[in-house]
Design a protein around this motif. Structure first.
Motif, PDB file in Angstrom:
ATOM      1  N   LEU A 303     -23.426 120.450  62.468  1.00 41.19           N
ATOM      2  CA  LEU A 303     -23.462 121.034  63.815  1.00 41.19           C
ATOM      3  C   LEU A 303     -22.881 122.439  63.853  1.00 41.19           C
ATOM      4  N   LYS A 304     -22.676 123.043  62.697  1.00 43.77           N
ATOM      5  CA  LYS A 304     -22.029 124.350  62.656  1.00 43.77           C
ATOM      6  C   LYS A 304     -22.996 125.509  62.442  1.00 43.77           C
ATOM      7  N   GLY A 305     -24.284 125.248  62.562  1.00 45.20           N
ATOM      8  CA  GLY A 305     -25.238 126.344  62.473  1.00 45.20           C
ATOM      9  C   GLY A 305     -26.513 125.944  61.756  1.00 45.20           C
ATOM     10  N   THR A 306     -27.638 126.480  62.243  1.00 43.95           N
ATOM     11  CA  THR A 306     -28.933 126.281  61.590  1.00 43.95           C
ATOM     12  C   THR A 306     -29.537 127.655  61.319  1.00 43.95           C
ATOM     13  N   LYS A 307     -30.759 127.663  60.818  1.00 48.30           N
ATOM     14  CA  LYS A 307     -31.413 128.941  60.518  1.00 48.30           C
ATOM     15  C   LYS A 307     -31.694 129.756  61.782  1.00 48.30           C
ATOM     16  N   THR A 308     -31.765 129.073  62.930  1.00 46.01           N
ATOM     17  CA  THR A 308     -32.086 129.779  64.177  1.00 46.01           C
ATOM     18  C   THR A 308     -30.991 129.697  65.227  1.00 46.01           C
ATOM     19  N   ARG A 309     -29.963 128.863  64.991  1.00 41.76           N
ATOM     20  CA  ARG A 309     -28.894 128.692  65.978  1.00 41.76           C
ATOM     21  C   ARG A 309     -27.537 128.810  65.299  1.00 41.76           C
ATOM     22  N   SER A 310     -26.616 129.500  65.945  1.00 40.01           N
ATOM     23  CA  SER A 310     -25.245 129.553  65.451  1.00 40.01           C
ATOM     24  C   SER A 310     -24.466 128.365  66.005  1.00 40.01           C
ATOM     25  N   LEU A 349     -34.219 116.570  71.429  1.00 39.18           N
ATOM     26  CA  LEU A 349     -34.790 116.123  70.156  1.00 39.18           C
ATOM     27  C   LEU A 349     -35.116 117.297  69.240  1.00 39.18           C
ATOM     28  N   LEU A 350     -35.633 118.367  69.801  1.00 44.09           N
ATOM     29  CA  LEU A 350     -35.940 119.548  68.991  1.00 44.09           C
ATOM     30  C   LEU A 350     -34.674 120.134  68.386  1.00 44.09           C
ATOM     31  N   LEU A 351     -33.585 120.130  69.165  1.00 47.63           N
ATOM     32  CA  LEU A 351     -32.320 120.640  68.634  1.00 47.63           C
ATOM     33  C   LEU A 351     -31.800 119.725  67.522  1.00 47.63           C
ATOM     34  N   VAL A 352     -31.880 118.404  67.727  1.00 47.95           N
ATOM     35  CA  VAL A 352     -31.432 117.457  66.705  1.00 47.95           C
ATOM     36  C   VAL A 352     -32.255 117.629  65.423  1.00 47.95           C
ATOM     37  N   CYS A 353     -33.570 117.786  65.570  1.00 51.50           N
ATOM     38  CA  CYS A 353     -34.421 117.994  64.395  1.00 51.50           C
ATOM     39  C   CYS A 353     -34.089 119.299  63.686  1.00 51.50           C
ATOM     40  N   ASP A 354     -33.767 120.322  64.451  1.00 49.98           N
ATOM     41  CA  ASP A 354     -33.372 121.605  63.862  1.00 49.98           C
ATOM     42  C   ASP A 354     -32.108 121.428  63.027  1.00 49.98           C
ATOM     43  N   VAL A 355     -31.149 120.676  63.556  1.00 51.70           N
ATOM     44  CA  VAL A 355     -29.910 120.405  62.831  1.00 51.70           C
ATOM     45  C   VAL A 355     -30.201 119.663  61.528  1.00 51.70           C
ATOM     46  N   ILE A 356     -31.074 118.660  61.590  1.00 47.61           N
ATOM     47  CA  ILE A 356     -31.377 117.854  60.399  1.00 47.61           C
ATOM     48  C   ILE A 356     -32.104 118.682  59.338  1.00 47.61           C
ATOM     49  N   MET A 357     -33.069 119.476  59.769  1.00 47.49           N
ATOM     50  CA  MET A 357     -33.926 120.202  58.829  1.00 47.49           C
ATOM     51  C   MET A 357     -33.312 121.506  58.332  1.00 47.49           C
ATOM     52  N   ASN A 358     -32.563 122.177  59.193  1.00 47.40           N
ATOM     53  CA  ASN A 358     -32.227 123.581  58.913  1.00 47.40           C
ATOM     54  C   ASN A 358     -30.742 123.887  58.911  1.00 47.40           C
ATOM     55  N   ALA A 359     -29.881 122.889  58.724  1.00 44.65           N
ATOM     56  CA  ALA A 359     -28.441 123.151  58.671  1.00 44.65           C
ATOM     57  C   ALA A 359     -28.128 124.135  57.546  1.00 44.65           C
ATOM     58  N   THR A 360     -27.272 125.121  57.844  1.00 45.46           N
ATOM     59  CA  THR A 360     -26.984 126.182  56.872  1.00 45.46           C
ATOM     60  C   THR A 360     -25.606 126.070  56.240  1.00 45.46           C
ATOM     61  N   PHE A 361     -24.720 125.227  56.777  1.00 43.97           N
ATOM     62  CA  PHE A 361     -23.375 125.033  56.224  1.00 43.97           C
ATOM     63  C   PHE A 361     -22.666 126.372  55.966  1.00 43.97           C
ATOM     64  N   PRO A 362     -22.520 127.224  56.993  1.00 45.03           N
ATOM     65  CA  PRO A 362     -21.944 128.560  56.776  1.00 45.03           C
ATOM     66  C   PRO A 362     -20.509 128.509  56.266  1.00 45.03           C
ATOM     67  N   ASP A 363     -20.207 129.395  55.338  1.00 43.39           N
ATOM     68  CA  ASP A 363     -18.890 129.422  54.699  1.00 43.39           C
ATOM     69  C   ASP A 363     -17.757 129.625  55.688  1.00 43.39           C
ATOM     70  N   ASP A 364     -17.952 130.537  56.671  1.00 43.69           N
ATOM     71  CA  ASP A 364     -16.866 130.816  57.616  1.00 43.69           C
ATOM     72  C   ASP A 364     -16.544 129.581  58.454  1.00 43.69           C
ATOM     73  N   GLU A 365     -17.573 128.819  58.834  1.00 41.17           N
ATOM     74  CA  GLU A 365     -17.331 127.603  59.596  1.00 41.17           C
ATOM     75  C   GLU A 365     -16.723 126.513  58.714  1.00 41.17           C
ATOM     76  N   LEU A 366     -17.111 126.466  57.438  1.00 43.34           N
ATOM     77  CA  LEU A 366     -16.546 125.477  56.524  1.00 43.34           C
ATOM     78  C   LEU A 366     -15.038 125.654  56.411  1.00 43.34           C
ATOM     79  N   ALA A 367     -14.590 126.885  56.354  1.00 46.01           N
ATOM     80  CA  ALA A 367     -13.149 127.139  56.264  1.00 46.01           C
ATOM     81  C   ALA A 367     -12.426 126.587  57.490  1.00 46.01           C
ATOM     82  N   LYS A 368     -13.024 126.767  58.673  1.00 42.54           N
ATOM     83  CA  LYS A 368     -12.406 126.261  59.901  1.00 42.54           C
ATOM     84  C   LYS A 368     -12.388 124.736  59.908  1.00 42.54           C
ATOM     85  N   VAL A 369     -13.511 124.128  59.512  1.00 47.01           N
ATOM     86  CA  VAL A 369     -13.591 122.660  59.504  1.00 47.01           C
ATOM     87  C   VAL A 369     -12.574 122.086  58.520  1.00 47.01           C
TER      88      VAL A 369
END
Length: 661
Positions: A303-310, A349-369
């Motif tokens: 939930l920390k970012g996809t290719k089209t959503r931050s 549903l479109l947002l959930v599918c975006d999360v499933i297909m296109n999660a980017t696992f950004p480094d800056d968010e990983l540090a916070k998590v």
């Protein structure tokens, strides 16, 4: 006395029968003078108050309370909206500013407590002791900003949408409907007060919100409490909706997408709410050696970012619709769940599918998590019961992944990189390894079409989850540990069963008979012996055999005696079994709890997804009552001897730490 009681009955009833039953039940009682209202009016607070408490904790906590209103005040509505704007939801002011931007807290929340008499507006949080003062200052600064500048139309609209959605969710269970009706009549003189509440929320203006903030959230009206580690000092802290009858729900069914993803669908149009659950085999069972916690990190990072959503767009987009999205990870699986109004299902549903297909696992968010997870581990380390369960599982499961902590260990969490997450998720993003369930008011074909378009490109891969074989307990193991706590804890654990093993039903009934208020352990250890603060137990199933345990919390002087009494109760069960009355009461209790737990769309969606994922069948939960009612006294005795022998167990005693331990 009858004139001091409100009875509300909700559910599958005939009103005339309910009235007759209530009349019969209360016919022997006579009206009496109501109890006098002896509550004194609390004097107005005219200066701020601060208190500091020190305990054996490794993280700092604070709470700020402002004298608020009672249930019958019209100021209830703007203050409730203010609580939502400040500290409810991922996109709330304080979470965005103090947690995410300034990184002064690990968590923050806000709520307006309004009983019949004036209550409290409370803001609380947890974080680094060195930053707690600055965090409280930032909280109060945010309050002043709202007093001076108000809130935007967008924030206002989001809060109102969430209020309506929350009201509708509150109508999902018969308990909540009955409770809302009874409490509305008792405290507000209106059985439909909950509906009036939504109307009151809709009637709030930005001007009335600012006025309420200025009137109640004053420094002179505040009391602040800090809970700090014993060896840490903070200088300044020390010094001073229209609901119509709808068609009956359709039965559940499953559709398999061309690529193999199973989609479980259960249409139920009684309320315009839909819950979605996406479940993957994973969790502890799938974690590579040395990467304990990677499944939990993966679920959070989805939930920390996809290719089209931050990350800053995902949850706020949901909150704007009055919807909710979250992720989870456990012993056997991980996934994403969402809930929304029926009208917004396509967007969600479109947002959930975006999360499933296109999660980017950004480094800056990983540090916070990672920072938040490590803080959560620290909090767990402070908890006597959580620590006891961790140690017990390690002793029972040895080298099996179930021995590990669901949120991970600090050292392994620190080691996990973005590349590790990407690789781990890519392996598990496998059509045969996932199930999607949708429950509520929707059209099945529309959902199927959308999911085929959005998830049809996911391809199967050869990845399999291979876990080491568990080594069953063959002896009696005893361990002693120490923690800097006043209380002591005794636990005894055993090998358990898989989710597919029908012995799970008898085990559940055994724990109903042995634990809970008025059950065997309560009666003997606490009732007769007076030795325990609390006692209980649980059977935990898994895709691989799980575990079960009993526990008793006491003081250092009595913990050994309480532990002996617990073991004696287990032995009494093994030798004598249970009575007909105990078994019948346990069945009713277990079936009742199961039915109650399955009332909401969200509970059904998650359960159906997991049951299908674990090869039980998506409708397995519907047969629970039938299986439970088949259990006999002989089944209980045989199952107890098979799984709960003290000669094949791990017992753990945690005592208050002594000098040097």
């Amino acid at each position: 006395a009858p004139n001091n009681i409100v009875v509300a009955v909700a559910g599958d009833i005939y009103p005339d029968d309910a009235i007759k039953a209530v009349t019969t039940s209360f016919s022997q009682y006579s009206r009496k003078l109501p109890p006098p209202d002896s509550q004194e009016v609390e004097p107005e607070q005219i200066s701020p108050r601060t208190q500091t408490v020190r305990e054996n904790v490794n993280i700092a906590y604070f709470a700020i309370g402002y004298h608020s209103t009672g249930l019958l005040s019209s100021d209830l509505f703007p203050l409730d909206i203010l609580a939502s704007v400040l500290g409810q939801g991922d996109g709330s002011r304080l979470n965005s500013d103090v947690v995410k931007k300034k990184k002064l807290l690990q968590s923050v929340t806000c709520y307006n407590y309004t009983p019949k008499d004036p209550g409290l507006f409370i803001i609380s949080g947890a974080g680094d002791p060195e930053k707690i003062e600055q965090a409280v200052s930032s909280v109060k600064e945010m309050i002043e900003n709202i007093k001076n500048d108000g809130i935007s139309d967008e924030e206002f609209d989001k809060v109102k949408a969430n209020a309506v959605a929350e009201y509708l969710r509150g109508l999902e269970t018969v308990q909540s409907r009955a409770a809302q009706t009874a409490e509305g009549q008792m405290f507000a003189g209106d059985p439909d007060f909950s509906e009036r509440y939504v109307e009151g929320i809709k009637g709030v203006t930005r001007e009335s919100l600012i006025k309420a903030a200025r009137e109640y959230l004053k420094e002179t009206n505040s009391s602040t409490v800090y809970l700090l580690p014993k060896d840490y000092k903070v200088s300044s802290v020390e010094s001073n909706v229209n609901m119509e009858k709808t068609p009956a729900p359709r039965s559940s069914h499953m559709h398999t997408l061309p690529n193999g993803i199973r989609v479980v669908l259960k249409e139920d149009s009684n309320l315009p709410i839909v819950s979605v659950s996406v479940a993957f085999l994973g969790g502890l069972r799938a974690e590579p050696d040395g990467m304990n916690g990677i499944s939990n990190l993966t679920s959070e990072m989805l939930l920390k970012g996809t290719k089209t959503r931050s990350e800053a767009e995902i949850k706020p987009a949901m909150e704007k619709l009055g919807a909710d999205i979250g992720s989870y990870s456990g012993m056997n699986s991980f996934g994403v769940s969402a809930e929304c109004l029926s009208a917004d299902l396509n967007k969600v549903l479109l947002l959930v599918c975006d999360v499933i297909m296109n999660a980017t696992f950004p480094d800056d968010e990983l540090a916070k998590v990672k920072d938040r997870v490590i803080a959560a581990i620290t909090i767990e380390d402070d908890d006597l019961f959580a620590t006891g369960i961790h140690k017990l599982r390690r002793a029972i499961f040895g080298g099996h992944p179930y021995a590990n902590r669901i949120i991970g260990r600090k050292e392994s969490v620190r080691r996990v990189t973005r590349d590790d997450l990407v690789k781990f998720y890519a392996h598990l993003l496998n059509p045969k390894n996932m199930v999607i369930s949708v429950v509520g008011g929707f059209n099945s074909q529309d959902v199927i079409n959308l999911l085929e378009d959005s998830l049809g490109n996911i391809r199967q891969n050869p990845f399999r989850i291979n876990t080491p074989e568990e080594i069953p307990l063959s002896d009696k193991i005893s361990k002693v540990s120490y923690m800097p706590k006043r209380e002591a804890l005794f636990l005894i654990g055993f090998n358990g069963v898989t989710v597919k093993n029908n012995d799970k039903y008898a085990l559940e009934l055994i724990f109903s008979i042995m634990t809970g208020h008025g059950a065997r352990l309560f009666t003997s250890i606490r009732g007769k012996g007076g030795l325990s603060y609390s006692q209980g137990g649980q059977s935990v199933t898994g895709v691989d055999p799980g575990y079960s345990f009993f526990y008793v919390a006491s003081d250092e002087r009595n913990v050994d005696k309480a532990g002996d009494m617990l073991v004696n109760e287990i032995i009494r069960l093994l030798k004598g079994g249970v009575t007909d009355l105990e078994l019948e009461q346990a069945k009713k209790s277990f079936i009742g709890r199961h039915v109650i737990s399955m009332q909401t769309n969200g509970a059904k969606a998650l359960r159906m997804a997991l049951d299908e994922l674990y090869s039980l069948g998506y409708d397995d939960f519907e047969g629970y009552a039938r299986f439970v009612n088949m259990i006999t006294r002989d089944d209980i005795k045989v199952t107890a001897k098979k799984y709960l022998s003290p000669d094949r167990s791990v017992s753990l005693t945690i005592l208050p730490a002594k000098e040097g331990k």
